[in-house]
Scaffold this active site. Structure first.
Site, mmCIF file in Angstrom:
data_model
loop_
_atom_site.group_PDB
_atom_site.id
_atom_site.type_symbol
_atom_site.label_atom_id
_atom_site.label_comp_id
_atom_site.label_asym_id
_atom_site.label_seq_id
_atom_site.Cartn_x
_atom_site.Cartn_y
_atom_site.Cartn_z
ATOM 1 N N ASP A 1 0.836 -1.209 0.000
ATOM 2 C CA ASP A 1 0.000 0.000 0.000
ATOM 3 C C ASP A 1 0.872 1.261 0.000
ATOM 4 O O ASP A 1 0.542 2.256 -0.646
ATOM 5 C CB ASP A 1 -0.878 0.051 1.272
ATOM 6 C CG ASP A 1 -1.715 -1.189 1.500
ATOM 7 O OD1 ASP A 1 -1.259 -2.280 1.121
ATOM 8 O OD2 ASP A 1 -2.813 -1.081 2.072
ATOM 9 N N GLU B 1 -6.142 -11.575 -4.007
ATOM 10 C CA GLU B 1 -5.794 -12.648 -3.058
ATOM 11 C C GLU B 1 -6.784 -13.810 -3.055
ATOM 12 O O GLU B 1 -6.542 -14.835 -2.425
ATOM 13 C CB GLU B 1 -5.685 -12.054 -1.641
ATOM 14 C CG GLU B 1 -4.496 -11.114 -1.504
ATOM 15 C CD GLU B 1 -4.559 -10.249 -0.241
ATOM 16 O OE1 GLU B 1 -5.675 -9.972 0.238
ATOM 17 O OE2 GLU B 1 -3.484 -9.843 0.240
ATOM 18 N N LYS C 1 -10.842 -10.136 -6.068
ATOM 19 C CA LYS C 1 -10.957 -9.194 -4.951
ATOM 20 C C LYS C 1 -10.605 -7.798 -5.455
ATOM 21 O O LYS C 1 -11.304 -6.819 -5.247
ATOM 22 C CB LYS C 1 -9.978 -9.625 -3.870
ATOM 23 C CG LYS C 1 -9.964 -8.764 -2.650
ATOM 24 C CD LYS C 1 -8.956 -9.339 -1.671
ATOM 25 C CE LYS C 1 -9.064 -8.695 -0.317
ATOM 26 N NZ LYS C 1 -8.100 -9.273 0.620
ATOM 27 N N GLN C 2 -9.476 -7.702 -6.120
ATOM 28 C CA GLN C 2 -9.083 -6.485 -6.835
ATOM 29 C C GLN C 2 -8.383 -6.979 -8.098
ATOM 30 O O GLN C 2 -7.735 -8.017 -8.089
ATOM 31 C CB GLN C 2 -8.179 -5.600 -5.996
ATOM 32 C CG GLN C 2 -7.028 -6.300 -5.311
ATOM 33 C CD GLN C 2 -6.390 -5.473 -4.216
ATOM 34 O OE1 GLN C 2 -6.718 -4.314 -4.020
ATOM 35 N NE2 GLN C 2 -5.453 -6.062 -3.496
HETATM 36 O O1 IFM Z 1 -2.322 -4.702 0.911
HETATM 37 C C1 IFM Z 1 -3.680 -4.939 1.039
HETATM 38 C C2 IFM Z 1 -4.030 -6.133 0.181
HETATM 39 O O2 IFM Z 1 -3.762 -5.872 -1.167
HETATM 40 C C3 IFM Z 1 -5.484 -6.475 0.350
HETATM 41 N N1 IFM Z 1 -5.797 -6.720 1.728
HETATM 42 C C4 IFM Z 1 -5.481 -5.590 2.582
HETATM 43 C C5 IFM Z 1 -4.023 -5.207 2.474
HETATM 44 C C6 IFM Z 1 -3.713 -4.006 3.385
HETATM 45 O O3 IFM Z 1 -4.405 -2.867 2.949
#
Ligand code: IFM
Length: 725
Positions: A326, A467, A576-577
């Site tokens: 992040d 993920e 998820k993304q």
């Molecule tokens: O880094 C992220 C990850 O990509 C998705 N789950 C939360 C993490 C922390 O924000």
């Protein structure tokens, strides 16, 4: 005139945790959750500290919450008045995020009359160890009042208790609570007050609390005010943490509350001078963005030169107070543009945690540097192999965040290269940055794999930013980032080769250059299919194609985890993304705009946005495709995550609530690069407006290559002015 406040006019017990995040105040050293002064740990108050951690038994290692020096409550005629226990008739809680000042006013109507308490507090931006609060009570009838005010060392922890031993004492009117952790760290909170009226005062010490009981007879309608100052020091700051906390309180009490407040406000004004954003034509967006930037400014490690920021900022112990990708991909740009010194600290943190990354690579039998997925101090990876708790069995689930999210190392490299491109700071590269880039390239080099007949090298068995799909091959984002890392390492080695170097070192560099060039050229990079779609990973296209809404119907429990071996998303295309969108957002020149747009549309229908990082990546790509109006709701979604108290609260049975710096940073990136078209080419700064329909004018400041610019754009006209500093 812009609105710089947020406010709630009713008290809802179910929103206590959320308001703790929304009304947070912080200064990079500590974050004070927006809970109320009377709150005990059941309501999640916290003075969360940056960069100091502890582990209890086999629980997760997490950052420390300091003893709470703001603790204050009141009894009137022997009866306790506080929230949520005593239902108020009026309650207002406000955060002025221009001044970083939190206030509340609560009134109870009783058969005898009205009782009101009021407080105003700040976490000093001028002296980062200090907290100050003015608290008052009044009633419209004659009453006997007891104010209890001191330090609560019974702190809220997710995986505590962290203080194996506590010392509580008073000296010359200053209270002090020191907690000692099992890892050998100590945290001291000292507290002193100024009384604005005559009263009888006693100090009461219990097992985990030290408070003054201030008793007096209150005249009707007279305000009784106490001014409190607290200071926090840890054993990481100084060996004399206790003495220092006490002397800091004594020194602060020499100044009036108003003087300390004025110094704090002045420090914030300076911060806003380079970071305020003005959006004419859209007050809502302007408010949301500046509120997001307030949160980023509140967690900036200004006091250090080698600290980073964690995924939930200073809002508590969620995500173990750890640093994720992040930072480099979502947050770094804000600091590059508004405070390059802080940006340097974020990068330096990675350079100094290289030893941890080297160890982690060895642990998995690899060369080079594999950075921690959830990085604490020293690069220690706080992520466990069982990072989610299954809602059905209550058992920890095997996840592969720690061992397979290889993309983290390339993200670190991306941050270092960005930092150099924007600052021209060669020193940081020579003194460690180049080494990180090279070690990370060695890591990927030891992972890539080719069968005899294959043309390209594959990266097998990985978890991408999406993920939900674990252990996949040739994840598009990860492969592209590895290629970037190889190319960056070739550059790093070439620059180093031009320096004075022994022949043996030169030969070694030449050999690595050759290897990394070959790897960059032959790592598999997925290409668009006949419809222009880039496959997220090998075999993705064969997965079940289902809408997010239909998939959601399969949930048996709303907190159920969507990924992993048995998750509802694992066998489907739902991400998820979206990794391909993440790729395009970083490398927009890899493919023509038409391909970008096809992929944006394709993956939009197949993304759950289960991470608060997701929306801004889509928004950035939409802007690149010339679709600012499509980007707008995604941008607002990112900008409003904390404003609305949103974001996912649970991953399985693990609480993941808190503030969302990556969403804030992502909204900022969309604003300046996407809508503002800000671009850097060498020393040159350009901007080309790409506004949503309703926007008339956009103004912000940016640092680039040691110079500060003001960018002022309307749909017709752009000016970029060099400012003298
Ligand atoms: O880094 C992220 C990850 O990509 C998705 N789950 C939360 C993490 C922390 O924000």
């Amino acid at each position: 005139m812009s609105n710089w406040t947020i406010r709630t006019e009713k008290y809802e017990k179910k929103r206590i945790a959320e308001n703790g995040n929304r009304f947070l105040i912080g200064n990079g050293y500590m974050g004070i959750r927006g809970t109320l002064e009377e709150h005990t740990k059941a309501y999640l108050p916290a003075v969360n500290l940056a960069g100091i951690y502890d582990k209890v038994g086999d629980k997760w290692r997490e950052p420390l919450n300091a003893p709470n020096g703001l603790k204050t409550w009141v009894c009137v005629d022997g009866q306790y008045f506080g929230l949520p226990e005593t239902e108020p008739s009026e309650h207002v809680q406000t955060l002025d995020f221009r001044r970083a000042v939190h206030s509340r006013e609560t009134t109870w109507r009783t058969p005898k009359g009205k009782i009101t308490i009021q407080s105003l507090r700040f976490c000093s931006m001028e002296n980062l160890h200090l907290l100050a609060m003015e608290w008052c009570v009044w009633a419209d009838f004659e009453a006997s009042v007891d104010i209890y005010s001191g330090i609560d060392a019974d702190v809220w922890d997710i995986n505590g208790p962290h203080y194996a031993k506590l010392d509580l004492n008073e000296m010359n009117g200053v209270l002090c609570a020191t907690g000692y952790t099992s890892e050998g760290q100590a945290v001291s909170t000292a507290e002193g007050i100024r009384l604005q009226f005559e009263a009888h005062s006693d100090v009461l010490i219990s097992e985990q609390e030290i408070v003054r009981k201030i008793s007096f007879s209150a005249e009707p309608d007279r305000k009784y005010t106490i001014q409190k100052t607290a200071a926090v020091y840890t054993s990481k700051d100084t060996a004399d943490y206790r003495k220092k906390a006490i002397s800091e309180v004594e020194a602060a009490l020499e100044y009036s509350f108003e003087e300390s407040l004025a110094a704090h406000e002045k420090a914030w004004e300076k911060i806003w001078a380079s970071s305020t954003v003005t959006i004419q034509g859209d007050e809502k967006a302007e408010h949301a963005v500046n509120y997001s930037l307030y949160h980023l400014n509140s967690i900036a490690p200004r006091h250090a030169d080698n600290l980073s920021v964690s995924a939930r900022g200073l809002s508590g112990q969620t995500y173990k107070g750890a640093v994720f990708w992040d930072t480099e991909l979502f947050v770094l740009d804000f600091f590059l543009n508004t405070n390059p010194k802080v940006a340097r600290s974020l990068v330096q943190y990675r350079i100094e945690t290289l030893p941890g990354a080297l160890d982690k690579a060895r642990e998995y039998g690899c060369d080079g540097a594999f950075y921690a997925w959830e990085s604490q101090e020293g690069g220690f990876d706080a992520c466990t192999d069982f990072n989610v708790v299954d809602v059905f069995t209550g058992r920890p689930m095997r996840t592969h965040f720690r061992d397979k999210q290889y993309h983290i190392s390339a993200a670190v490299v991306y941050g270092i290269v960005e930092y150099y491109n924007r600052t021209g700071d060669m020193d940081i590269l020579i003194s460690g940055g180049f080494n990180v880039i090279i070690e990370c390239a060695k890591f990927y080099y030891s992972l890539i794999y080719k069968k005899l007949d294959d043309v390209a090298y594959s990266l097998l068995d990985v978890v991408g930013p999406d993920e939900y799909h674990e252990r996949v091959n040739n994840n598009g984002y990860t492969n592209r980032m590895a290629k970037f890392n190889f190319e960056s390492a070739v550059w790093a080695l070439s620059v180093l080769s031009e320096q004075q170097m022994a022949q043996a070192a030169k030969d070694e560099a030449d050999c690595l250059i050759e290897k990394f060039k070959a790897a960059a050229d032959s790592i598999f990079i997925a290409q668009p299919d006949e419809n222009g779609i880039i496959e997220q990973f090998d075999g993705y296209m064969k997965l079940e194609d289902i809408s997010v809404a239909d998939l959601k119907k399969r949930l048996l429990d709303e907190k159920e985890y969507w990924g992993g071996a048995y998750g509802i998303a694992s066998g489907t295309k739902i991400a998820k993304q979206a990794d391909v969108v993440a790729w395009l957002s970083l490398f927009p020149n890899d493919f023509p705009k038409a391909v970008m747009k096809e992929n944006y549309l394709y993956y939009m229908d197949r993304t759950e946005h289960g991470s608060s990082l997701s929306a801004s990546m889509f928004a950035g790509v939409a802007c690149r495709c010339g679709m600012p109006n499509s980007a707008y709701p995604l941008f607002m979604k990112s900008a409003c995550v904390d404003l609305k108290g949103g974001g996912k609260q649970w991953a399985g049975l693990i609480y993941i609530g808190g503030t969302h710096p990556a969403a804030a940073g992502g909204a900022y990136k969309t604003l300046v690069y996407g809508f503002g078209g800000l671009h850097f080419d060498g020393e040159t700064v350009t901007a080309k407006p790409n506004f949503p329909d309703n926007w008339e004018r956009l103004r912000f400041r940016v640092w680039h290559q040691g110079k500060l610019y003001e960018v002022d754009e309307t749909k017709q006209n752009t000016t970029i002015k060099l400012l003298s500093v």
